[in-house]
Design a protein around this motif. Structure first.
Motif, PDB file in Angstrom:
ATOM      1  N   ASP A 137      10.856  -5.538  -9.146  1.00 45.98           N
ATOM      2  CA  ASP A 137      11.480  -6.190  -7.694  1.00 45.98           C
ATOM      3  C   ASP A 137      11.445  -7.316  -7.803  1.00 45.98           C
ATOM      4  OD1 ASP A 137      11.808  -3.676  -6.689  1.00 45.98           O
ATOM      5  OD2 ASP A 137      10.106  -3.494  -5.519  1.00 45.98           O
ATOM      6  N   PHE A 138      10.276  -8.179  -8.197  1.00 45.20           N
ATOM      7  CA  PHE A 138      10.403  -9.624  -7.977  1.00 45.20           C
ATOM      8  C   PHE A 138      11.192 -10.320  -9.233  1.00 45.20           C
ATOM      9  CE2 PHE A 138       6.925  -8.477  -5.066  1.00 45.20           C
ATOM     10  CZ  PHE A 138       6.665  -9.773  -4.563  1.00 45.20           C
ATOM     11  N   VAL A 139      11.292  -9.711 -10.295  1.00 42.89           N
ATOM     12  CA  VAL A 139      12.408  -9.938 -11.397  1.00 42.89           C
ATOM     13  C   VAL A 139      13.843 -10.032 -10.476  1.00 42.89           C
ATOM     14  CG1 VAL A 139      13.695  -9.936 -13.459  1.00 42.89           C
ATOM     15  CG2 VAL A 139      11.064  -9.556 -13.165  1.00 42.89           C
ATOM     16  N   ARG A 140      13.937  -8.928 -10.111  1.00 40.35           N
ATOM     17  CA  ARG A 140      15.340  -8.829  -9.243  1.00 40.35           C
ATOM     18  C   ARG A 140      15.658  -9.805  -8.139  1.00 40.35           C
ATOM     19  NH1 ARG A 140      14.743  -4.082  -7.967  1.00 40.35           N
ATOM     20  NH2 ARG A 140      14.895  -4.104  -5.640  1.00 40.35           N
ATOM     21  N   TRP A 141      14.461 -10.058  -7.607  1.00 36.09           N
ATOM     22  CA  TRP A 141      14.507 -10.955  -6.504  1.00 36.09           C
ATOM     23  C   TRP A 141      14.694 -12.460  -6.756  1.00 36.09           C
ATOM     24  CZ3 TRP A 141      10.273  -8.082  -3.451  1.00 36.09           C
ATOM     25  CH2 TRP A 141      10.689  -6.860  -3.124  1.00 36.09           C
ATOM     26  N   GLY A 142      14.450 -12.799  -7.940  1.00 38.98           N
ATOM     27  CA  GLY A 142      14.430 -13.960  -8.390  1.00 38.98           C
ATOM     28  C   GLY A 142      13.155 -14.795  -8.179  1.00 38.98           C
ATOM     29  N   ILE A 143      12.020 -14.253  -7.937  1.00 32.85           N
ATOM     30  CA  ILE A 143      10.786 -14.929  -7.611  1.00 32.85           C
ATOM     31  C   ILE A 143       9.979 -15.378  -8.928  1.00 32.85           C
ATOM     32  CG2 ILE A 143       8.534 -14.761  -6.304  1.00 32.85           C
ATOM     33  CD1 ILE A 143      10.332 -13.134  -4.329  1.00 32.85           C
ATOM     34  N   ILE A 144      10.238 -14.371  -9.902  1.00 30.67           N
ATOM     35  CA  ILE A 144       9.523 -14.542 -11.093  1.00 30.67           C
ATOM     36  C   ILE A 144      10.366 -14.450 -12.380  1.00 30.67           C
ATOM     37  CG2 ILE A 144       7.221 -13.776 -10.344  1.00 30.67           C
ATOM     38  CD1 ILE A 144       7.654 -11.260 -11.827  1.00 30.67           C
ATOM     39  N   PHE A 151       0.826  -1.354   0.020  1.00 27.71           N
ATOM     40  CA  PHE A 151      -0.129   0.017  -0.054  1.00 27.71           C
ATOM     41  C   PHE A 151       0.804   1.264   0.058  1.00 27.71           C
ATOM     42  CE2 PHE A 151      -3.361  -2.746   1.057  1.00 27.71           C
ATOM     43  CZ  PHE A 151      -4.726  -2.067   0.643  1.00 27.71           C
ATOM     44  N   GLY A 152       2.168   1.400   0.652  1.00 30.30           N
ATOM     45  CA  GLY A 152       2.800   2.451   0.995  1.00 30.30           C
ATOM     46  C   GLY A 152       3.990   2.745   0.111  1.00 30.30           C
ATOM     47  N   SER A 153       4.721   2.082  -0.417  1.00 31.04           N
ATOM     48  CA  SER A 153       5.849   2.007  -0.940  1.00 31.04           C
ATOM     49  C   SER A 153       6.062   2.071  -2.532  1.00 31.04           C
ATOM     50  CB  SER A 153       6.947   1.032  -0.436  1.00 31.04           C
ATOM     51  OG  SER A 153       6.751  -0.150  -0.718  1.00 31.04           O
ATOM     52  N   ASP A 154       7.114   2.575  -2.988  1.00 27.75           N
ATOM     53  CA  ASP A 154       7.384   2.594  -4.404  1.00 27.75           C
ATOM     54  C   ASP A 154       8.632   1.910  -4.410  1.00 27.75           C
ATOM     55  OD1 ASP A 154       9.373   4.307  -3.656  1.00 27.75           O
ATOM     56  OD2 ASP A 154       8.704   6.089  -4.496  1.00 27.75           O
ATOM     57  N   GLY A 155       8.911   1.756  -5.804  1.00 25.03           N
ATOM     58  CA  GLY A 155      10.372   0.891  -6.181  1.00 25.03           C
ATOM     59  C   GLY A 155      11.298   1.469  -5.328  1.00 25.03           C
ATOM     60  N   GLN A 156      11.589   2.813  -5.671  1.00 20.08           N
ATOM     61  CA  GLN A 156      12.878   3.446  -5.075  1.00 20.08           C
ATOM     62  C   GLN A 156      13.036   3.157  -3.472  1.00 20.08           C
ATOM     63  OE1 GLN A 156      13.243   7.691  -5.710  1.00 20.08           O
ATOM     64  NE2 GLN A 156      15.258   7.801  -4.761  1.00 20.08           N
ATOM     65  N   PHE A 157      11.953   3.326  -2.774  1.00 18.89           N
ATOM     66  CA  PHE A 157      11.982   2.939  -1.348  1.00 18.89           C
ATOM     67  C   PHE A 157      12.477   1.537  -1.095  1.00 18.89           C
ATOM     68  CE2 PHE A 157      10.210   1.229   2.617  1.00 18.89           C
ATOM     69  CZ  PHE A 157      10.406   2.240   3.609  1.00 18.89           C
ATOM     70  N   ARG A 158      11.812   0.495  -1.736  1.00 20.61           N
ATOM     71  CA  ARG A 158      11.945  -0.988  -1.805  1.00 20.61           C
ATOM     72  C   ARG A 158      13.392  -1.150  -2.051  1.00 20.61           C
ATOM     73  NH1 ARG A 158       6.919  -0.957  -3.798  1.00 20.61           N
ATOM     74  NH2 ARG A 158       7.506  -1.758  -5.673  1.00 20.61           N
ATOM     75  N   LYS A 159      14.024  -0.702  -3.097  1.00 16.01           N
ATOM     76  CA  LYS A 159      15.526  -0.734  -3.394  1.00 16.01           C
ATOM     77  C   LYS A 159      16.083  -0.194  -2.151  1.00 16.01           C
ATOM     78  CE  LYS A 159      18.681  -0.373  -7.443  1.00 16.01           C
ATOM     79  NZ  LYS A 159      18.570   0.297  -8.631  1.00 16.01           N
ATOM     80  N   GLN A 160      15.852   0.612  -1.468  1.00 14.41           N
ATOM     81  CA  GLN A 160      16.861   1.428  -0.650  1.00 14.41           C
ATOM     82  C   GLN A 160      16.705   0.738   0.854  1.00 14.41           C
ATOM     83  OE1 GLN A 160      15.993   5.499  -0.881  1.00 14.41           O
ATOM     84  NE2 GLN A 160      17.728   5.997  -2.538  1.00 14.41           N
ATOM     85  N   HIS A 161      15.429   0.316   1.012  1.00 13.03           N
ATOM     86  CA  HIS A 161      15.167   0.083   2.503  1.00 13.03           C
ATOM     87  C   HIS A 161      14.496  -1.318   2.637  1.00 13.03           C
ATOM     88  CE1 HIS A 161      16.270   4.251   3.404  1.00 13.03           C
ATOM     89  NE2 HIS A 161      15.469   4.620   2.410  1.00 13.03           N
ATOM     90  N   PHE A 162      14.308  -2.056   1.775  1.00 13.15           N
ATOM     91  CA  PHE A 162      13.380  -3.268   1.999  1.00 13.15           C
ATOM     92  C   PHE A 162      14.094  -4.148   3.238  1.00 13.15           C
ATOM     93  CE2 PHE A 162      12.215  -7.771   1.195  1.00 13.15           C
ATOM     94  CZ  PHE A 162      11.020  -7.706   1.465  1.00 13.15           C
TER      95      PHE A 162
END
Length: 393
Positions: A386-393, A283-294
């Motif tokens: 993100d999910f491509v980068r994490w290798g999930i899909i 609900f709250g994050s964008d790709g930049q936030f997750r890349k930096q802070h996940f």
């Protein structure tokens, strides 16, 4: 002409005024736009005034959803759940905090509860109006930042840790609680909407990612796997289950510290702590936030959880070791991708096109995909990346 829901609230306020010693009070009620963040209730700000006492500034919620919608998009007992939380569960949590001599700074802060009406399909809940104290909600169109995210998961850790102490110390009450905190929405109806929105999401992402996303939905998504995400895995806790920025209120206190308060306790039930974290990020994050802070946020949550457990005389290595948290994270992380097809169109929709509380005829009517919504397309593509980068899909 006075709206029926306002009349229901007014009747409840009259009862509260009498209980609080406000004789012949003046009642002021103002409807609050939901801005696409609430579909189960009509919201109101209210004031009870009496010359010999300070005003009572209150927040009222009046049910608007009928029986059909209750089975399609949310548990049928959401109003029973919230009433139980405010009248019983949070009181037990406060007892636990006092028994363990927790300093006030470590308390789970919640809105003060004033009263309710439990008439079916006409439920009313009246709470403290936190906005009068300067609390506000986060802009749904903006990504969360680190300070806000960190403070939010610290509060979440308090809620989860108290639920573990509750399960340890109150076995009889726990059995009662688990009968009330039942997740019983119609998985078939929700699954149908999910499949429709999944197809729409596939059409909105970049062409090179469509085959792998479609394969993920075909292989991983069904009603059974969807239901699994809302059940306990290694460590049962009582989860919020709708832990998103619109259900959090925040302000900067007098010491310059960001204070966050969790609100809207309609969907509490036993589950995995990670489910709340994935809901918050979806609900709250964008790709930049997750890349930096996940990963940083996952670490911060677990460290906050471990500290909260220790304050309650619980050993994190015994009741919720990091290995169990990491296992749950791996299992539940795909839920973020599944949820995004529903959540992202909802939170990025043009407010003018969003139905007000009570206007939506079905769960599906809330989450139509607008191909011209560029923010929606951007957020969806970022999640898939993100999910491509994490290798999930």
């Amino acid at each position: 002409m006075t709206d029926k829901r306002e009349t229901l609230l007014r009747n409840c306020l009259q009862k509260i005024a009498k209980e609080q010693g406000y004789d012949n009070p003046e009642l002021k009620i103002t409807a609050v736009p939901t801005t696409g963040s609430n579909f189960s209730s009509q919201l109101f700000n209210a004031t009870i005034s009496y010359s010999k006492k300070d005003d009572l500034n209150l927040f009222g919620k009046v049910a608007v959803v009928g029986e059909d919608f209750r089975t399609q998009g949310l548990p049928a007992k959401v109003f029973d759940i919230e009433r139980y939380v405010y009248t019983k569960l949070l009181n037990i949590f406060k007892e636990i905090e006092k028994r363990h001599n927790l300093p006030e700074k470590h308390w789970l802060v919640t809105p003060k509860f004033y009263g309710y009406s439990e008439t079916y399909l006409e439920e009313v809940m009246v709470l403290q109006d936190l906005s009068v104290q300067g609390f506000t909600t986060y802009d749904r169109l903006k990504s969360i930042d680190w300070d806000y995210a960190a403070a939010s998961v610290e509060e979440l850790a308090k809620l989860h840790s108290l639920s573990i102490a509750f399960m340890r110390d109150y076995p009889d009450e726990m059995a009662e609680a688990f009968k009330v905190l039942v997740w019983n929405m119609d998985q078939t109806s929700v699954g149908t909407v999910h499949r429709q929105m999944n197809d729409s999401m596939v059409a909105m992402v970049r062409e090179e990612n469509r085959p792998r996303l479609q394969r993920f939905f075909n292989e991983k998504f069904n009603e059974e796997t969807f239901a699994k995400y809302y059940k306990p895995l290694k460590r049962p806790v009582i989860i919020h289950s709708d832990f998103k920025p619109s259900n959090l209120m925040h302000k900067i206190d007098e010491n310059g510290k960001l204070q966050v308060i969790i609100v809207d306790y309609q969907t509490l039930h036993p589950g995995s702590a990670v489910t709340d974290l994935m809901t918050f990020l979806t609900f709250g994050s964008d790709g930049q936030f997750r890349k930096q802070h996940f990963l940083q946020l996952m670490d911060h949550y677990y460290e906050s959880m471990a500290a909260a457990l220790k304050r309650l005389d619980l050993d994190p290595e015994e009741v919720y070791p990091r290995a169990d948290f990491d296992y749950e994270l791996k299992e539940i992380l795909p839920m973020m991708l599944v949820m995004s097809s529903l959540v992202v169109p909802l939170i990025t929709a043009d407010q003018a096109l969003m139905p007000e509380a009570g206007e939506a005829e079905s769960f599906h009517s809330l989450v139509t995909m607008d191909k011209n919504n560029h923010l929606c397309a951007q957020r969806l593509n970022e999640i898939v990346d993100d999910f491509v980068r994490w290798g999930i899909i």
